[in-house]
Write an enzyme that holds these catalytic residues in place. Structure first.
Site, PDB file in Angstrom:
ATOM      1  N   ASN A 191       1.376   0.143   5.685  1.00 56.29           N
ATOM      2  CA  ASN A 191       1.907  -0.398   4.431  1.00 56.29           C
ATOM      3  C   ASN A 191       2.783  -1.595   4.774  1.00 56.29           C
ATOM      4  OD1 ASN A 191       3.183  -0.845   1.940  1.00 56.29           O
ATOM      5  ND2 ASN A 191       4.697   0.749   2.311  1.00 56.29           N
ATOM      6  N   GLY A 192       2.426  -2.785   4.285  1.00 56.32           N
ATOM      7  CA  GLY A 192       3.288  -3.927   4.533  1.00 56.32           C
ATOM      8  C   GLY A 192       2.530  -5.213   4.778  1.00 56.32           C
ATOM      9  N   GLU A 193       3.244  -6.177   5.319  1.00 57.30           N
ATOM     10  CA  GLU A 193       2.681  -7.472   5.680  1.00 57.30           C
ATOM     11  C   GLU A 193       3.304  -7.924   6.996  1.00 57.30           C
ATOM     12  OE1 GLU A 193       0.269  -8.840   4.070  1.00 57.30           O
ATOM     13  OE2 GLU A 193       0.353  -7.782   2.147  1.00 57.30           O
ATOM     14  N   CYS A 225       0.830  -1.196   0.000  1.00 57.76           N
ATOM     15  CA  CYS A 225       0.000   0.000   0.000  1.00 57.76           C
ATOM     16  C   CYS A 225       0.867   1.250   0.000  1.00 57.76           C
ATOM     17  CB  CYS A 225      -0.904   0.006   1.233  1.00 57.76           C
ATOM     18  SG  CYS A 225      -1.927  -1.478   1.392  1.00 57.76           S
ATOM     19  N   ASP A 276      -4.130  -8.504   8.926  1.00 62.66           N
ATOM     20  CA  ASP A 276      -3.060  -8.174   9.866  1.00 62.66           C
ATOM     21  C   ASP A 276      -3.122  -6.746  10.392  1.00 62.66           C
ATOM     22  OD1 ASP A 276      -2.472  -7.148   7.382  1.00 62.66           O
ATOM     23  OD2 ASP A 276      -0.374  -7.755   7.379  1.00 62.66           O
TER      24      ASP A 276
END
Length: 627
Positions: free
Chosen positions: A75-77, A2, A100
């Site tokens: 933004n991320g995982e 994102c 998450d």
């Protein structure tokens, strides 16, 4: 993956216009084409652009707790979010979504900044706590995901995933920092402790920033670091088994997605290892893709195909022409700051190919830094051994001999006696800092005009490397070199390249070989298990012998090679000559000096391809900033 952006007023909580946040997030639309969101409250505003990967229906952002007390844009995982969620549920947290993001909200409430220690993932996020009247910015351990911020004239702290998000705010003054130009000319990228726009900053990898209303913006705080000062106990066989377990766990944790997933496959050790472990864990054929080159000496398609056949992957190949320089303007737009690693062209092409079928792709990035795979590590370790044996007087003599020895830039480094002799005369950190650079200090000094030299005031790009290596938690020179690369080269070059090129085509790239547990383990390996003889990544190669053929594991490393030197003697020769007439570059450089470089290079009297590429990328980047 994102894009995030926002504003926070640490002083008076001024109103935040949603249109201002929308403009900042719209500049990041390529990072999240699947949706957008804006949230504002007195003194704060968050924006989000979404690339849907997990919990496609329920993961909209910005996301807030039920009581509205805590809001996040992220933004991320988080690869271990299920485990962290279970721990939070045991403490009484109630979840409304399946992804998450909500873990960050409840985790902050439970643990505050210590939440970060529990996360295994790549991330950059902003979290607002209305009870504490605070803004919390955080970035993952390795710096996989970027985060820029700046204090504006009206008192606001603005942040965004990319510099272009900040540039969308009208109060950001577009003044250039001449020190960042020196950093770029020295290293080929603008490192994470610098920014081309004066006043703008990048949150360093493994750091957070906690800003509380009524207080000035503090310095970022380090929450993680890699430690090379310890040594693992156990036999080589036991450590090999432990490494295999880490590799397998890292790959499997990054295969969780609610969208199509695949892998980049170059045919080298690292990407082949990732594909092998993906195939082991997947009930379906792994989607793989390869970029080939129409120059045989740089083409790895046959090696990639051998791995694809071995593991029965669904494999696709695309050939890139050796004159594929049409992407230059596309890359300039993607990176914002000048970026001179020409392998970005091929990286963009492989991301473009992957995105045709998948939304997530696993890469092999990080193993060279973690396991000492670069040739420069072997050279540096060897030079350090010689330095330890030679008295200082002999080393000074070697430097004097090197100064008069003829140059041989065309030769492999072991045969470049001048380079080796000069390096031996210096201490390890100074020599290594020069070895990772692009344009040497003496050449840069000759290019700058008098005003630039005065403005720099002695600032040199290599200094950060030297200082980092001297202060590194390390036991030897190899440790210090790898540590410095984790701090500068990895986030500044490798991860910036992969993030910008993948996000430019709305692809999420994941780096399993940068799993922090794997990195922490690799940093403890004895030097002899990282480099043995002429082999880097020795233990990793031994660990992968049951999976990969020897002709893949022990062949010479190739990597993405872009023929920029040939371009400047051929189709881009006029572009090189025009650099001397650039009004942009004349701000900092002597036109006659640039003209001399271009002329010598075209005539074949000297090799200046990489420096000319730097100047071209700098000119185009600055021109775009002020267009």
């Amino acid at each position: 993956m994102c894009g995030i952006a926002g504003l926070f007023y640490p002083g008076t909580p001024k109103p935040v216009e949603p249109a201002r946040i929308a403009a900042m997030t719209d500049a990041l639309a390529h990072r999240g084409p699947d949706g957008s969101g804006i949230w504002t409250a007195p003194g704060v505003g968050f924006g989000h652009r979404r690339l849907s990967i997990i919990d496609l229906a329920g993961g909209r952002q910005p996301m807030a707790t039920d009581d509205g007390e805590i809001t996040v844009t992220y933004n991320g995982e988080i690869y271990n979010f299920a485990e962290v969620r279970a721990e939070l549920e045991a403490k009484g947290a109630h979840f409304r979504t399946a992804g998450d993001t909500e873990v960050l909200l409840h985790g902050w409430r439970a643990w505050g900044p210590e939440l970060l220690d529990r996360l295994n993932g790549m991330f950059a996020f902003a979290l607002h706590d209305s009870r504490r009247q605070s803004l919390f910015l955080a970035r993952d351990r390795m710096g996989v995901k970027p985060l820029h911020y700046v204090e504006l004239a009206d008192g606001a702290l603005a942040f965004a995933s990319e510099l272009k998000g900040l540039l969308a705010h009208p109060l950001l003054r577009r003044e250039l920092d001449v020190r960042a130009i020196e950093d770029f000319m020295g290293l080929g990228y603008v490192p994470d402790d610098a920014c081309l726009i004066a006043g703008a900053k990048k949150l360093p990898a493994g750091h957070f920033l906690l800003v509380e209303r009524g207080h000035p913006v503090p310095q970022p705080r380090k929450w993680w670091d890699v430690d090379f000062s310890q040594r693992a106990k156990g036999s080589a066989r036991d450590l090999q088994a432990e490494l295999t377990d880490h590799l397998r766990a890292a790959v499997r944790s990054r295969m969780v997605a609610d969208v199509p997933l695949g892998a980049f496959l170059s045919g080298g050790v690292d990407s082949s290892a990732v594909v092998a472990l993906m195939a082991e864990a997947s009930p379906r054929a792994v989607q793989t893709c390869t970029i080939g080159f129409d120059e045989a000496g740089h083409d790895e398609r046959a090696h990639a195909q051998a791995i694809a056949d071995r593991f029965a992957t669904d494999h696709r190949v695309r050939t890139v022409a050796s004159d594929d320089f049409a992407l230059i303007d596309t890359l300039v737009a993607a990176f914002d700051e000048p970026f001179a690693d020409a392998s970005a062209l091929a990286t963009y092409r492989v991301c473009e190919l992957a995105r045709e079928r998948v939304t997530v792709a696993l890469s092999g990035d990080g193993a060279d830094e973690a396991m000492a795979g670069y040739r420069r590590y072997r050279f540096h370790a060897a030079e350090e051994r010689v330095r330890g044996l030679l008295p200082a007087a002999l080393r000074r003599g070697a430097g004097a001999l090197g100064a008069i020895y003829p140059k041989a830039d065309w030769a492999p480094r072991p045969l470049r006696a001048r380079t080796t002799l000069l390096a031996l005369a210096e201490d390890g950190p100074t020599a290594y800092a020069k070895s990772v650079g692009v344009t040497l200090p003496a050449i840069r000094e000759g290019l700058y005009n008098a005003a630039t030299r005065r403005a720099l005031g002695g600032h040199r790009a290599e200094r950060r490397y030297i200082e980092t290596m001297r202060a590194a938690p390390a036991r030897d020179g190899l440790d210090a070199a790898q540590y410095a690369d984790f701090k500068h080269w990895l986030p500044g070059d490798i991860l910036t390249k992969v993030d910008r090129t993948s996000m430019a085509v709305s692809l999420e790239a994941r780096e399993p070989l940068l799993d922090h547990r794997l990195i922490e383990f690799a940093a403890t390996l004895p030097t002899s298990l990282r480099i043995r003889g002429s082999e880097g990544k020795w233990l990793m190669k031994k660990a992968m012998e049951p999976y990969l053929p020897r002709e893949i594991l022990y062949r010479p490393k190739m990597g993405f090679v872009t023929p920029i030197s040939a371009w400047f003697r051929g189709p881009l020769a006029d572009d090189a000559a025009n650099l001397a007439r650039s009004a942009v570059l004349a701000t900092w450089f002597e036109p006659a000096a640039i003209e001399r470089l271009a002329s010598e290079h075209k005539a074949g009297r000297a090799e200046h391809g990489r420096t000319l590429w730097q100047l071209l990328m700098l000119e185009k980047s600055v021109a775009r900033l002020f267009a």
